[in-house]
Design an enzyme around this catalytic site. Structure first.
Site, PDB file in Angstrom:
ATOM      1  N   ARG A   1       0.864  -1.191   0.000  1.00  0.00           N
ATOM      2  CA  ARG A   1       0.000   0.000   0.000  1.00  0.00           C
ATOM      3  C   ARG A   1       0.890   1.227   0.000  1.00  0.00           C
ATOM      4  O   ARG A   1       1.649   1.469   0.954  1.00  0.00           O
ATOM      5  CB  ARG A   1      -0.929  -0.027   1.214  1.00  0.00           C
ATOM      6  CG  ARG A   1      -1.906   1.101   1.222  1.00  0.00           C
ATOM      7  CD  ARG A   1      -3.327   0.617   1.388  1.00  0.00           C
ATOM      8  NE  ARG A   1      -4.166   1.724   1.814  1.00  0.00           N
ATOM      9  CZ  ARG A   1      -4.947   1.686   2.875  1.00  0.00           C
ATOM     10  NH1 ARG A   1      -5.018   0.609   3.620  1.00  0.00           N
ATOM     11  NH2 ARG A   1      -5.675   2.733   3.192  1.00  0.00           N
TER      12      ARG A   1
ATOM     13  N   HIS B   1      -2.464  10.094   8.371  1.00  0.00           N
ATOM     14  CA  HIS B   1      -3.504  10.289   9.387  1.00  0.00           C
ATOM     15  C   HIS B   1      -3.460  11.691   9.985  1.00  0.00           C
ATOM     16  O   HIS B   1      -4.457  12.188  10.472  1.00  0.00           O
ATOM     17  CB  HIS B   1      -3.381   9.240  10.487  1.00  0.00           C
ATOM     18  CG  HIS B   1      -3.895   7.899  10.066  1.00  0.00           C
ATOM     19  ND1 HIS B   1      -5.040   7.742   9.304  1.00  0.00           N
ATOM     20  CD2 HIS B   1      -3.426   6.648  10.281  1.00  0.00           C
ATOM     21  CE1 HIS B   1      -5.253   6.456   9.081  1.00  0.00           C
ATOM     22  NE2 HIS B   1      -4.279   5.770   9.649  1.00  0.00           N
TER      23      HIS B   1
ATOM     24  N   GLN C   1     -19.680   6.797  11.952  1.00  0.00           N
ATOM     25  CA  GLN C   1     -20.245   6.818  13.307  1.00  0.00           C
ATOM     26  C   GLN C   1     -20.124   5.499  14.061  1.00  0.00           C
ATOM     27  O   GLN C   1     -19.883   5.509  15.263  1.00  0.00           O
ATOM     28  CB  GLN C   1     -21.714   7.253  13.253  1.00  0.00           C
ATOM     29  CG  GLN C   1     -21.866   8.760  13.216  1.00  0.00           C
ATOM     30  CD  GLN C   1     -23.306   9.189  13.104  1.00  0.00           C
ATOM     31  OE1 GLN C   1     -23.745   9.680  12.084  1.00  0.00           O
ATOM     32  NE2 GLN C   1     -24.054   8.989  14.159  1.00  0.00           N
TER      33      GLN C   1
HETATM   34  P1  NAP Z   1     -28.332  17.736  20.352  1.00  0.00           P
HETATM   35  O1  NAP Z   1     -27.157  17.129  19.688  1.00  0.00           O
HETATM   36  O2  NAP Z   1     -28.846  17.144  21.597  1.00  0.00           O
HETATM   37  O3  NAP Z   1     -27.992  19.277  20.569  1.00  0.00           O
HETATM   38  C1  NAP Z   1     -28.899  20.141  21.123  1.00  0.00           C
HETATM   39  C2  NAP Z   1     -28.312  21.552  21.202  1.00  0.00           C
HETATM   40  O4  NAP Z   1     -29.255  22.395  21.752  1.00  0.00           O
HETATM   41  C3  NAP Z   1     -27.073  21.626  22.034  1.00  0.00           C
HETATM   42  O5  NAP Z   1     -26.164  22.490  21.393  1.00  0.00           O
HETATM   43  C4  NAP Z   1     -27.570  22.225  23.351  1.00  0.00           C
HETATM   44  O6  NAP Z   1     -26.496  23.012  23.811  1.00  0.00           O
HETATM   45  C5  NAP Z   1     -28.763  23.034  22.919  1.00  0.00           C
HETATM   46  N1  NAP Z   1     -29.857  23.045  23.888  1.00  0.00           N
HETATM   47  C6  NAP Z   1     -30.342  22.018  24.612  1.00  0.00           C
HETATM   48  N2  NAP Z   1     -31.376  22.425  25.373  1.00  0.00           N
HETATM   49  C7  NAP Z   1     -31.555  23.731  25.134  1.00  0.00           C
HETATM   50  C8  NAP Z   1     -32.446  24.695  25.621  1.00  0.00           C
HETATM   51  N3  NAP Z   1     -33.382  24.398  26.500  1.00  0.00           N
HETATM   52  N4  NAP Z   1     -32.327  25.959  25.170  1.00  0.00           N
HETATM   53  C9  NAP Z   1     -31.373  26.289  24.280  1.00  0.00           C
HETATM   54  N5  NAP Z   1     -30.491  25.403  23.783  1.00  0.00           N
HETATM   55  C10 NAP Z   1     -30.578  24.136  24.200  1.00  0.00           C
HETATM   56  O7  NAP Z   1     -29.555  17.766  19.383  1.00  0.00           O
HETATM   57  P2  NAP Z   1     -29.628  18.110  17.845  1.00  0.00           P
HETATM   58  O8  NAP Z   1     -28.728  19.178  17.424  1.00  0.00           O
HETATM   59  O9  NAP Z   1     -31.072  18.276  17.597  1.00  0.00           O
HETATM   60  O10 NAP Z   1     -29.063  16.826  17.199  1.00  0.00           O
HETATM   61  C11 NAP Z   1     -29.656  15.581  17.311  1.00  0.00           C
HETATM   62  C12 NAP Z   1     -29.907  15.111  15.940  1.00  0.00           C
HETATM   63  O11 NAP Z   1     -28.811  15.444  15.130  1.00  0.00           O
HETATM   64  C13 NAP Z   1     -30.075  13.682  15.761  1.00  0.00           C
HETATM   65  O12 NAP Z   1     -31.241  13.437  15.065  1.00  0.00           O
HETATM   66  C14 NAP Z   1     -28.868  13.244  14.955  1.00  0.00           C
HETATM   67  O13 NAP Z   1     -29.151  12.191  14.111  1.00  0.00           O
HETATM   68  C15 NAP Z   1     -28.537  14.437  14.220  1.00  0.00           C
HETATM   69  N6  NAP Z   1     -27.184  14.648  13.826  1.00  0.00           N
HETATM   70  C16 NAP Z   1     -26.109  14.054  14.404  1.00  0.00           C
HETATM   71  C17 NAP Z   1     -24.846  14.330  13.956  1.00  0.00           C
HETATM   72  C18 NAP Z   1     -23.609  13.674  14.530  1.00  0.00           C
HETATM   73  O14 NAP Z   1     -22.524  14.081  14.222  1.00  0.00           O
HETATM   74  N7  NAP Z   1     -23.708  12.671  15.362  1.00  0.00           N
HETATM   75  C19 NAP Z   1     -24.684  15.243  12.944  1.00  0.00           C
HETATM   76  C20 NAP Z   1     -25.815  15.871  12.409  1.00  0.00           C
HETATM   77  C21 NAP Z   1     -27.064  15.587  12.854  1.00  0.00           C
HETATM   78  P3  NAP Z   1     -26.495  23.769  25.215  1.00  0.00           P
HETATM   79  O15 NAP Z   1     -27.302  22.900  26.135  1.00  0.00           O
HETATM   80  O16 NAP Z   1     -25.044  23.880  25.567  1.00  0.00           O
HETATM   81  O17 NAP Z   1     -27.097  25.066  24.925  1.00  0.00           O
HETATM   82 FE1  SF4 Z   2     -19.084   3.143   8.834  1.00  0.00          FE
HETATM   83 FE2  SF4 Z   2     -21.462   2.090   8.315  1.00  0.00          FE
HETATM   84 FE3  SF4 Z   2     -21.177   4.747   8.464  1.00  0.00          FE
HETATM   85 FE4  SF4 Z   2     -20.195   3.334   6.411  1.00  0.00          FE
HETATM   86  S1  SF4 Z   2     -22.339   3.605   6.943  1.00  0.00           S
HETATM   87  S2  SF4 Z   2     -19.135   4.911   7.522  1.00  0.00           S
HETATM   88  S3  SF4 Z   2     -19.515   1.489   7.432  1.00  0.00           S
HETATM   89  S4  SF4 Z   2     -20.885   3.300  10.113  1.00  0.00           S
END
Ligand code: NAP
Ligand code: SF4
Length: 675
Positions: free
Chosen positions: A215, A253, A340
């Site tokens: 690789r 990396h 993830q």
């Molecule tokens: P979250 O991740 O739980 O974030 C909620 C945000 O709101 C936090 O920044 C929190 O920060 C703030 N918050 C909580 N309670 C609050 C309140 N009462 N007043 C004002 N601010 C408040 O929820 P989300 O952003 O809705 O994300 C969850 C969803 O995102 C899921 O459906 C997931 O699938 C999706 N998602 C995930 C990723 C990932 O990288 N894993 C990426 C994109 C989308 P503070 O409490 O500090 O203010």
């Molecule tokens: Fe990893 Fe599955 Fe996400 Fe692909 S879909 S990056 S294999 S967790």
């Protein structure tokens, strides 16, 4: 006649023939470290049965100092060889071939014993490496050759010598990490001596009729990386040293350019491998962000490589090749490159899996066996939780009906797919649609299920998802305040200056959505390369563009806020959070933590800081978008409980906090496995 004539063509290596042009690239799943060899064997054998021509294992350490972390797996004892035999026998029994990757991490080894050409600490490890002397170098070469001989003894069909991604061999090649003045450093002839010697000694150790993949880092994406002339010279020398195949490595990396994340365009680096085509006579493999048979076929038909390597797509669907060959490409569960459940797990010390396929690496534990009694199952909600429950339940022989109040399937996935850089979610929703259809699942779209309609079913699953949390900020009812749903569904006018309340996954997504114009760099390779500063290794060593990253100006001025006094985006994915943060910084997004939300008025969002609510500040904004998290939507579950009807509550309707599709799909699949 197949749609994939190039992909499915055999490849004659002289002493053996590969059934097609697909390599399952190396992944560190953590399975070997469980020492549950039946589990390891089941993982690989399922994929061999799925038709992939050749698989490469996760990296095996040649010795303790070269292991990625202390205790990393390797073939050190006769018992290790016997254990690995369990795996190779099962793979061969399933009609497959498997090569063992030998990975010496050098200065990337996460332990105090790590060694390197020079004592230059890596930015991604706390351990400064020890500089090797002549004797130490000889030991490393001998250990790698011994590992290869043991791999042969363990029944492997070949080895892959890991020479890229900034690991040990790569560290010798470039002046960035090799400061030596002896015969292992200085001129390129000297710097490439170690990798070439390793391949010669590996070949001598394993004989002629054994696959040796090397690789090779074709674009380092770090300062003072290899020039293109050096890449070509190395490739020729490695061929002469006895390699059977060259695989492509992209980026070290420690590079600050994403190389496999979902926002990287598909096949973003196949042009790099193509540059090397014709320079050597042995086959070349290309890799990175190839995740469908159509993309793979295109890459091969354009002459970019002789084979394609896909790794994570085989976590998402072990039957990738078999389905492509049967003309069922639409039923291949797509890898959305989210990291993830695979890389984020690896870096979190957990066994890998897959967001789309929770069985990945859990094949012996999570099984979808035919149900003893075929039940009538109602599922309310066609988001990821509901759809995954439906598919597994139907696979097991249940009769499934889904009720969805929207007039399309997808739930929250339909918002994710609107975000620039998350286009892979389109493919995920399309796969669900095709799979629900193929499984004969009854879909009642535009139907709000009620207690009456659910009474007649044997089992009821509530996957009604979430509702936006009310942050209760004075003034939030004003005309300049929107919910993330209005924004991501494209149903609202958003002003030039925007304040975003909440910096979770959705706050970041909304910011990304708002700073981009109509074009997504993920859909436009030239634009993406310019944004991130990817150049041509023929022009700059390592392939970093001379001008550096050149993002398009943002379409809006965005401020992202949270109450927690910590770095924004800290809780995003372990391996992808930095990409989201960097992308928004490049677009000038201001990130402010530790705020109290005081009120919203027509001038914008008023905040203060600290418990004493000091230092009042106005975030001037034409629009304020609320992304304050979510709460479970349980009204139907409660109504069923009142009516005395039992149900299973899953996904966001169960627990909304930090919900993501990974948890929803895992929970739905596991529930359905036991219904
Ligand atoms: P979250 O991740 O739980 O974030 C909620 C945000 O709101 C936090 O920044 C929190 O920060 C703030 N918050 C909580 N309670 C609050 C309140 N009462 N007043 C004002 N601010 C408040 O929820 P989300 O952003 O809705 O994300 C969850 C969803 O995102 C899921 O459906 C997931 O699938 C999706 N998602 C995930 C990723 C990932 O990288 N894993 C990426 C994109 C989308 P503070 O409490 O500090 O203010
Ligand atoms: Fe990893 Fe599955 Fe996400 Fe692909 S879909 S990056 S294999 S967790």
């Amino acid at each position: 006649m197949t749609d994939y004539p190039h992909l499915l063509a055999p490849l004659d290596l002289g002493f053996t023939t590969l059934a097609n042009r697909v390599l399952m690239g190396s992944m560190h799943t953590g399975l070997e470290e469980t020492r549950d060899w039946d589990r390891v064997a089941t993982f690989y054998a399922e994929r061999a049965a799925g038709g992939v021509a050749l698989m490469v294992t996760g990296g095996m350490a040649p010795n303790s100092e070269g292991g990625v972390f202390p205790g990393a797996a390797g073939l050190f004892t006769d018992q290790d060889i016997a254990n690995h035999r369990v795996v190779t026998d099962r793979v061969h029994g399933a009609g497959g071939k498997i090569a063992m990757q030998i990975l010496h991490a050098g200065r990337y080894a996460y332990g105090p014993e790590c060694v390197a050409p020079s004592p230059v600490k890596s930015p991604i490890s706390p351990f400064p490496p020890k500089e090797l002397d002549e004797e130490g170098i000889e030991k490393q070469i001998a250990d790698i050759a011994t590992a290869a001989a043991r791999a042969r003894e363990a029944g492997y069909d070949g080895v892959e010598v890991m020479g890229s991604e900034g690991y040990f061999l790569n560290q010798f090649l470039v002046t960035h990490t090799n400061k030596r003045t002896d015969r292992w450093g200085g001129s390129y002839e000297n710097r490439m001596r170690l990798p070439v010697e390793v391949v010669k000694r590996v070949r001598a150790a394993v004989g002629e009729d054994f696959i040796v993949i090397y690789r090779l880092s074709m674009i380092d994406l770090v300062p003072d990386g290899s020039t293109w002339d050096e890449v070509v010279r190395l490739a020729k020398a490695i061929e002469r040293a006895g390699a059977t195949i060259l695989n492509t490595g992209i980026g070290w990396h420690e590079a600050r350019i994403p190389t496999i994340a979902t926002s990287v365009p598909r096949r973003a680096f196949s042009w790099v491998t193509k540059k090397l085509m014709g320079e050597v006579a042995i086959p070349l493999i290309t890799s990175n962000r190839i995740n469908t048979p159509d993309v793979a076929e295109q890459v091969l038909s354009e002459g970019c490589a002789d084979m394609v390597s896909m790794a994570r797509p085989f976590l998402a669907d072990s039957q990738f090749v078999a389905k492509a060959a049967r003309g069922e490409a639409a039923l291949i569960a797509p890898c959305i490159a989210c990291n993830q459940a695979c890389l984020d797990h690896t870096f979190g010390g957990k066994i890998s899996s897959c967001l789309v396929n929770p069985r990945a690496c859990h094949e012996t534990e999570l099984q979808y066996r035919p149900a003893a009694i075929s039940k009538r199952i109602a599922i309310v909600g066609a988001g990821p939780a509901g759809m995954s429950t439906a598919l597994v339940a139907a696979e097991r022989g249940h009769r499934v009906t889904i009720f969805e109040k929207d007039n399309r399937i997808g739930g929250q996935l339909n918002m994710a797919r609107e975000v620039p850089g998350k286009e892979e979610f389109h493919g995920l929703v399309d796969w669900y649609a095709a799979s629900l259809n193929a499984a004969g699942i009854e879909l009642r779209l535009g139907k709000t299920a009620d207690v009456g309609a659910l009474k007649e079913f044997d089992e009821v699953v509530i996957a009604t998802g979430v509702l936006p949390r009310d942050p209760d900020i004075p003034g939030q009812d004003g005309p300049n305040v929107l919910s993330y749903i209005d924004v991501l569904r494209g149903q609202a006018d958003v002003g030039e200056r925007v304040a975003i309340v909440g910096a979770g996954g959705i706050g970041f997504d909304v910011a990304e959505f708002l700073v981009h114009g109509d074009e997504s760099p993920t859909e436009d390779l030239a634009l993406w390369k310019t944004e991130w500063g990817v150049g041509d290794p023929s022009e700059t060593p390592g392939g970093l563009a001379l001008a550096g990253p050149q993002p398009d100006p943002p379409t809006r001025k965005v401020t992202l806020l949270q109450r927690k006094a910590e770095k924004l985006g800290k809780r995003l994915g372990k391996t992808t959070g930095w990409i989201h943060r960097s992308a928004l910084k490049m677009k000038g997004v201001e990130m402010i933590g530790g705020v109290n939300y005081e009120r919203i008025d027509r001038n914008g969002l008023h905040v203060s800081f600290g418990e004493a609510r000091e230092s009042p500040k106005l975030i001037e904004a034409d629009t304020v978008v609320l992304c304050a998290g979510q709460v479970p939507e349980r009204s139907l579950a409660d109504a069923l409980a009142d009516a005395g009807i039992g149900c299973h509550v899953i996904g966001g309707a169960d627990v909304a906090a930090e919900l993501d599709a990974k948890r929803a799909i895992d929970q739905g699949s596991r529930l359905a496995a036991g219904l």
